[in-house]
Write an enzyme that holds these catalytic residues in place. Structure first.
Site, PDB file in Angstrom:
ATOM      1  CD  GLU A  39      -3.558  -1.194   0.010  1.00 30.53           C
ATOM      2  OE1 GLU A  39      -3.485  -0.157  -0.865  1.00 30.53           O
ATOM      3  OE2 GLU A  39      -3.927  -1.888   0.593  1.00 30.53           O
ATOM      4  CB  VAL A  40       3.954   2.452   1.884  1.00 36.08           C
ATOM      5  CG1 VAL A  40       3.377   2.407   2.921  1.00 36.08           C
ATOM      6  CG2 VAL A  40       4.269   1.269   1.615  1.00 36.08           C
TER       7      VAL A  40
END
Length: 292
Positions: A200-201
């Site tokens: 997700e990052v």
């Protein structure tokens, strides 16, 4: 005798050829022993750079785009602490989680995997430390809802948001599965944090910036983080089909307010959706809000 020797050499060469054509799995390591925000950002950049196609650009932006599916199917992420290493397996074409590797309480390497995402043979290539006998298919599926259910989160809305994010939290949950007897709740919580702190990052600089701003401390997640995480396909599709020179042809609302400038989304990595559209195609494409 000569025939036997020639046959033997041919067999060896055949085996050697088979070994060398087996695709090596790329590994990216995050050292969790006194890491810095800069080291973490470098780690995230390595994930993006490893899966992106440098020749792909969508919507007239410079946002990295995942390359098309290839024979190199998986990416290995290693989390190192002073007590050992726990590894995560991701699919290169979408960064979805497929498996993880950890030692149990008897120091035996065990690989746990989502059977719909990876085969036993692929798992062996990804995590050769674990024998076939020490591979176990997980009893739940790879989607957030299923993992959250098994994480037994009782606070608030009982979602991953209630756990928070941060490097310290990643280390805490990693150690809960490292050299320990398997506990499904701890395993699921580790997966929830590990997925967000890697995949997700890489997708969303907004989330990465929250991690580095609070580094290394745990921080409370927010609704915007969750909205980003469930909207990656929608956002990628909108940029791919309805943006020109980094500007959408209309306002979009992905759950956290209207946006017209793509840069305001702070994206880090887009989903692969094919060859870039021409300017005319982008202008004529209406974004379907029903896209999941």
């Amino acid at each position: 005798m000569k025939i036997y020797v020639v046959a033997t050499i041919a067999w060896i060469l055949l085996q050697f050829s088979a070994w060398t054509t087996t695709d090596a799995v790329t590994s990216i390591t995050l050292d969790l022993v006194n890491p810095t925000a800069g080291q973490y950002s470098s780690f995230v950049d390595k994930i993006r750079n490893n899966v992106k196609d440098p020749n792909l650009k969508y919507g007239g932006t410079d946002i990295a785009v995942i390359g098309p599916p290839s024979k190199d199917k998986f990416l290995r992420i290693n989390f190192q602490s002073s007590r050992g290493t726990v590894s995560l397996g991701l699919k290169r074409d979408n960064l979805y989680v497929v498996a993880y590797l950890a030692m149990d309480n008897t120091n035996v390497n065990r690989a746990y995997y989502f059977k719909s995402e990876i085969t036993s043979a692929e798992l062996t290539a990804l995590f050769p430390e674990a024998t076939t006998a020490n591979q176990k298919a997980l009893e739940y599926t790879e989607d957030y809802q299923s993992i959250e259910k098994n994480a037994q989160i009782t606070q608030g809305d009982k979602s991953r948001k209630e756990l928070g994010l941060g490097i310290d939290l990643l280390l805490t949950f990693m150690e809960a599965v490292n050299k320990k007897a398997r506990v499904v709740k701890n395993e699921a919580r580790f997966l929830l944090i590990a997925i967000q702190m890697t995949a997700e990052v890489a997708r969303f600089r907004y989330i990465q910036n929250l991690v580095t701003k609070n580094f290394p401390n745990k921080f409370d997640s927010d609704n915007k983080v969750i909205q980003f995480e469930v909207s990656w396909r929608k956002i990628s599709t909108a940029i791919y089909g309805d943006a020109k020179n980094g500007v959408f042809n209309k306002d979009y609302d992905f759950g956290f307010g209207k946006v017209r400038q793509v840069k305001d989304l702070q994206m880090g990595l887009l989903m692969y959706l094919g060859k870039p559209k021409s300017s005319n195609e982008a202008n004529s494409t209406a974004y379907a809000t029903t896209v999941l």
